[in-house]
Design a protein around this motif. Structure first.
Motif, PDB file in Angstrom:
ATOM      1  N   LEU A 288      50.106  43.951  23.231  1.00  0.00           N
ATOM      2  CA  LEU A 288      48.897  43.250  23.663  1.00  0.00           C
ATOM      3  C   LEU A 288      49.022  41.739  23.518  1.00  0.00           C
ATOM      4  N   THR A 289      49.937  41.271  22.671  1.00  0.00           N
ATOM      5  CA  THR A 289      50.090  39.828  22.458  1.00  0.00           C
ATOM      6  C   THR A 289      51.110  39.209  23.408  1.00  0.00           C
ATOM      7  N   GLU A 290      51.785  40.037  24.205  1.00  0.00           N
ATOM      8  CA  GLU A 290      52.668  39.471  25.228  1.00  0.00           C
ATOM      9  C   GLU A 290      51.813  38.686  26.223  1.00  0.00           C
ATOM     10  N   PRO A 291      52.222  37.449  26.573  1.00  0.00           N
ATOM     11  CA  PRO A 291      51.358  36.593  27.404  1.00  0.00           C
ATOM     12  C   PRO A 291      50.881  37.239  28.696  1.00  0.00           C
ATOM     13  N   VAL A 292      51.765  37.928  29.411  1.00  0.00           N
ATOM     14  CA  VAL A 292      51.346  38.537  30.675  1.00  0.00           C
ATOM     15  C   VAL A 292      50.284  39.603  30.428  1.00  0.00           C
ATOM     16  N   ILE A 293      50.493  40.435  29.400  1.00  0.00           N
ATOM     17  CA  ILE A 293      49.517  41.486  29.094  1.00  0.00           C
ATOM     18  C   ILE A 293      48.197  40.867  28.620  1.00  0.00           C
ATOM     19  N   ALA A 294      48.273  39.826  27.788  1.00  0.00           N
ATOM     20  CA  ALA A 294      47.055  39.169  27.305  1.00  0.00           C
ATOM     21  C   ALA A 294      46.261  38.559  28.456  1.00  0.00           C
ATOM     22  N   MET A 295      46.966  37.912  29.384  1.00  0.00           N
ATOM     23  CA  MET A 295      46.290  37.321  30.534  1.00  0.00           C
ATOM     24  C   MET A 295      45.690  38.404  31.429  1.00  0.00           C
ATOM     25  N   ALA A 296      46.410  39.508  31.585  1.00  0.00           N
ATOM     26  CA  ALA A 296      45.887  40.606  32.399  1.00  0.00           C
ATOM     27  C   ALA A 296      44.640  41.206  31.753  1.00  0.00           C
ATOM     28  N   ILE A 297      44.641  41.334  30.432  1.00  0.00           N
ATOM     29  CA  ILE A 297      43.467  41.846  29.729  1.00  0.00           C
ATOM     30  C   ILE A 297      42.284  40.901  29.933  1.00  0.00           C
ATOM     31  N   GLY A 298      42.540  39.590  29.813  1.00  0.00           N
ATOM     32  CA  GLY A 298      41.468  38.612  30.027  1.00  0.00           C
ATOM     33  C   GLY A 298      40.902  38.678  31.429  1.00  0.00           C
ATOM     34  N   ALA A 299      41.796  38.789  32.424  1.00  0.00           N
ATOM     35  CA  ALA A 299      41.335  38.873  33.812  1.00  0.00           C
ATOM     36  C   ALA A 299      40.541  40.156  34.044  1.00  0.00           C
ATOM     37  N   GLY A 300      41.027  41.260  33.469  1.00  0.00           N
ATOM     38  CA  GLY A 300      40.305  42.523  33.618  1.00  0.00           C
ATOM     39  C   GLY A 300      38.938  42.475  32.980  1.00  0.00           C
ATOM     40  N   LEU A 301      38.849  41.879  31.793  1.00  0.00           N
ATOM     41  CA  LEU A 301      37.555  41.760  31.123  1.00  0.00           C
ATOM     42  C   LEU A 301      36.615  40.861  31.916  1.00  0.00           C
ATOM     43  N   ALA A 302      37.139  39.749  32.448  1.00  0.00           N
ATOM     44  CA  ALA A 302      36.308  38.862  33.268  1.00  0.00           C
ATOM     45  C   ALA A 302      35.767  39.599  34.484  1.00  0.00           C
ATOM     46  N   HIS A 303      36.578  40.454  35.077  1.00  0.00           N
ATOM     47  CA  HIS A 303      36.139  41.229  36.241  1.00  0.00           C
ATOM     48  C   HIS A 303      35.054  42.230  35.856  1.00  0.00           C
ATOM     49  N   LEU A 304      35.238  42.909  34.734  1.00  0.00           N
ATOM     50  CA  LEU A 304      34.232  43.878  34.279  1.00  0.00           C
ATOM     51  C   LEU A 304      32.904  43.195  33.987  1.00  0.00           C
ATOM     52  N   LEU A 305      32.952  42.036  33.351  1.00  0.00           N
ATOM     53  CA  LEU A 305      31.716  41.310  33.038  1.00  0.00           C
ATOM     54  C   LEU A 305      31.049  40.794  34.307  1.00  0.00           C
ATOM     55  N   ALA A 306      31.860  40.325  35.258  1.00  0.00           N
ATOM     56  CA  ALA A 306      31.288  39.833  36.513  1.00  0.00           C
ATOM     57  C   ALA A 306      30.553  40.955  37.250  1.00  0.00           C
ATOM     58  N   ARG A 307      31.058  42.176  37.149  1.00  0.00           N
ATOM     59  CA  ARG A 307      30.409  43.306  37.817  1.00  0.00           C
ATOM     60  C   ARG A 307      29.026  43.597  37.241  1.00  0.00           C
ATOM     61  N   ARG A 308      28.783  43.134  36.017  1.00  0.00           N
ATOM     62  CA  ARG A 308      27.464  43.335  35.403  1.00  0.00           C
ATOM     63  C   ARG A 308      26.409  42.413  35.976  1.00  0.00           C
ATOM     64  N   VAL A 309      26.832  41.284  36.573  1.00  0.00           N
ATOM     65  CA  VAL A 309      25.854  40.272  36.984  1.00  0.00           C
ATOM     66  C   VAL A 309      25.967  39.855  38.441  1.00  0.00           C
ATOM     67  N   LEU A 310      27.019  40.266  39.141  1.00  0.00           N
ATOM     68  CA  LEU A 310      27.226  39.818  40.516  1.00  0.00           C
ATOM     69  C   LEU A 310      27.416  41.004  41.451  1.00  0.00           C
ATOM     70  N   PRO A 311      26.999  40.865  42.713  1.00  0.00           N
ATOM     71  CA  PRO A 311      27.307  41.904  43.701  1.00  0.00           C
ATOM     72  C   PRO A 311      28.806  41.931  43.997  1.00  0.00           C
ATOM     73  N   ARG A 312      29.271  43.065  44.474  1.00  0.00           N
ATOM     74  CA  ARG A 312      30.697  43.259  44.694  1.00  0.00           C
ATOM     75  C   ARG A 312      31.279  42.231  45.661  1.00  0.00           C
ATOM     76  N   ARG A 313      30.528  41.848  46.702  1.00  0.00           N
ATOM     77  CA  ARG A 313      31.080  40.915  47.690  1.00  0.00           C
ATOM     78  C   ARG A 313      31.357  39.553  47.064  1.00  0.00           C
ATOM     79  N   GLU A 314      30.514  39.117  46.122  1.00  0.00           N
ATOM     80  CA  GLU A 314      30.746  37.830  45.478  1.00  0.00           C
ATOM     81  C   GLU A 314      31.941  37.896  44.536  1.00  0.00           C
ATOM     82  N   ILE A 315      32.109  39.029  43.886  1.00  0.00           N
ATOM     83  CA  ILE A 315      33.278  39.199  43.010  1.00  0.00           C
ATOM     84  C   ILE A 315      34.557  39.178  43.838  1.00  0.00           C
ATOM     85  N   ASN A 316      34.545  39.904  44.949  1.00  0.00           N
ATOM     86  CA  ASN A 316      35.725  39.914  45.822  1.00  0.00           C
ATOM     87  C   ASN A 316      36.010  38.531  46.381  1.00  0.00           C
TER      88      ASN A 316
END
Length: 447
Positions: free
Chosen positions: A270-298
């Motif tokens: 989990l501390t490998e930079p690529v994996i850490a960045m991927a986790i951050g991007a995935g979490l940002a996407h999950l949080l965005a889905r809580r507050v934004l419509p899918r078209r804006e996220i895309n």
């Protein structure tokens, strides 16, 4: 081929790249490609060897930084779409008050929001800085402009996951955790000291005159509050910023574990930079889905990929230049030239990046190009490679001017004249460059 001819061809290639980009207005991708191709053919690699070096260098860089930059830009774009930047600035301004507004901007933009691409941060924060600056007195816009540009550009080049910091670290083979720790040690004091020194200059030396340094703009209503962001359903602020915090925490943990030789076991993945960045991007996407419509996220993800493309191509081509230098036999010649120079290696690195920036006009491109040129000899300069990376980033901040796209964006969004832009953006960035170099040199003495 003699050493003199090798050095001469290298100089011709570098000057040719600069001339193509600046004077002939050739797109940087073609300028870098032509320069690297000339260098390969002129130094005896032949058509096949030159092509092999170009593709190998490009591929090596993509393998090193391609996913890192892509995930970093995606995180920034999603944070932008959810208005996280505005919310953090609102909170900081509420805590620290109006008098400390410039410092709040400089510190927060250089550390917290480096994952957001610099042009995007400028578009989002410049109207806010202009609005607040008008409430700080006749020099307020100048003070906010200097703090704004210092925060954005210092974060871009020094602090992971700033795009230029990622690219330079990848080109020079610097572990990302190491780049983060050393970059933060340089970037944060640089942003603070630049803002302090710039404030003194504005008040005593620069003679800021709103009549000639600012353009007529529509005045905002009389309030100290930041301009409201578009309505977006809100998550708790601590949750909104968690993608960046988690990403940096994982990378820092990996770096500290390596430094102290502390085994992390399965958690090390989990501390490998690529994996850490991927986790951050995935979490940002999950949080965005809580507050934004899918078209804006895309749309946000699509915009991020569009922004990442040019950065990746330029980084890859700089890697091609580095590979050609390595294959041509210039490594030992250049290393010897640096070793017998009349200036310390880190100062010479700073000068190379500064000259490239003055000529090219882009902080990111000059830092990346300088790193590409220095990559074959970085390990033989007698100093830690991470400091070579930071010295190149420091030099790339020096003297931005009219050939920079950011210069004109800054002028327009802050409502400044060209003279006013020189007094703010150019002066503040040059200060940051000059201030950061001694910090890098001190780190060189310590490490």
């Amino acid at each position: 081929m003699s050493d003199a001819w090798l050095l001469a061809h290298t100089g011709i290639a570098i000057v040719g790249i600069v001339v193509l980009i600046t004077w002939l207005k050739t797109p940087p991708i073609f300028g870098l490609l032509v320069g690297a191709t000339y260098l390969g053919l002129a130094t005896g690699l032949g058509a096949g060897g030159t092509t092999e070096a170009l593709t190998a260098g490009f591929g090596d860089v993509m393998a090193e930084i391609g996913l890192l930059i892509t995930f970093g830009v995606v995180i920034g774009s999603l944070l932008t779409a959810t208005n996280t930047l505005h919310r953090v600035l609102e909170r900081l301004l509420g805590v620290f008050g109006r008098k400390r507004v410039p410092m709040v901007f400089a510190v927060s933009l250089s550390t917290v929001f480096t994952s957001i691409y610099s042009d995007v941060v400028l578009v989002l924060t410049a109207p806010l800085a202009r609005r607040l600056g008008s409430r700080l007195g006749p020099r307020g816009v100048a003070l906010m402009g200097g703090a704004l540009t210092a925060g954005i550009e210092v974060g871009l080049v020094f602090v992971v996951p700033g795009v230029a910091a990622l690219a330079v670290a990848g080109l020079l083979g610097v572990p990302l955790g190491e780049m983060f720790l050393f970059g933060l040690a340089v970037g944060l004091p640089t942003a603070v000291l630049t803002t302090l020194v710039f404030t003194v200059l504005v008040r005593r030396t620069l003679r800021w005159d709103p009549a000639t340094d600012e353009l007529e703009t529509e005045q905002a209503d009389e309030t100290d509050a930041p301009a409201p962001a578009p309505e977006v359903r809100r998550l708790p602020l601590s949750l909104s910023v968690s993608p960046v915090v988690l990403t940096l925490a994982l990378i820092a943990l990996g770096a500290l574990a390596d430094a102290f030789r502390f085994p992390l076991g399965p958690f090390a993945l989990l501390t490998e930079p690529v994996i850490a960045m991927a986790i951050g991007a995935g979490l940002a996407h999950l949080l965005a889905r809580r507050v934004l419509p899918r078209r804006e996220i895309n749309a946000a993800v699509g915009k991020a990929l569009a922004m990442a493309g040019p950065i990746l191509v330029l980084s890859g081509l700089s890697g091609s230049v580095a590979e050609v230098i390595g294959k041509s036999g210039l490594r030992d010649v250049l290393a010897s030239s640096f070793g017998t120079g009349f200036l310390p290696p880190l100062v010479l690195v700073w000068l190379i990046a500064a000259v490239l920036h003055i000529a090219m006009g882009s902080i990111s491109i000059s830092a990346i190009t300088a790193a590409g040129i220095l990559a074959p000899i970085a390990g033989s300069l007698g100093v830690p490679v991470v400091l070579v990376a930071l010295a190149a980033c420091s030099g790339a901040l020096f003297l931005p001017h009219v050939s920079s796209n950011f210069f004109w964006m800054f002028q327009s969004l802050l409502g400044l004249s060209t003279r006013g832009t020189f007094k703010t953006h150019t002066v503040a960035m040059s200060l940051a460059s000059v201030i950061s170099l001694p910090i890098v040199l001190v780190l060189g003495l310590v490490f």
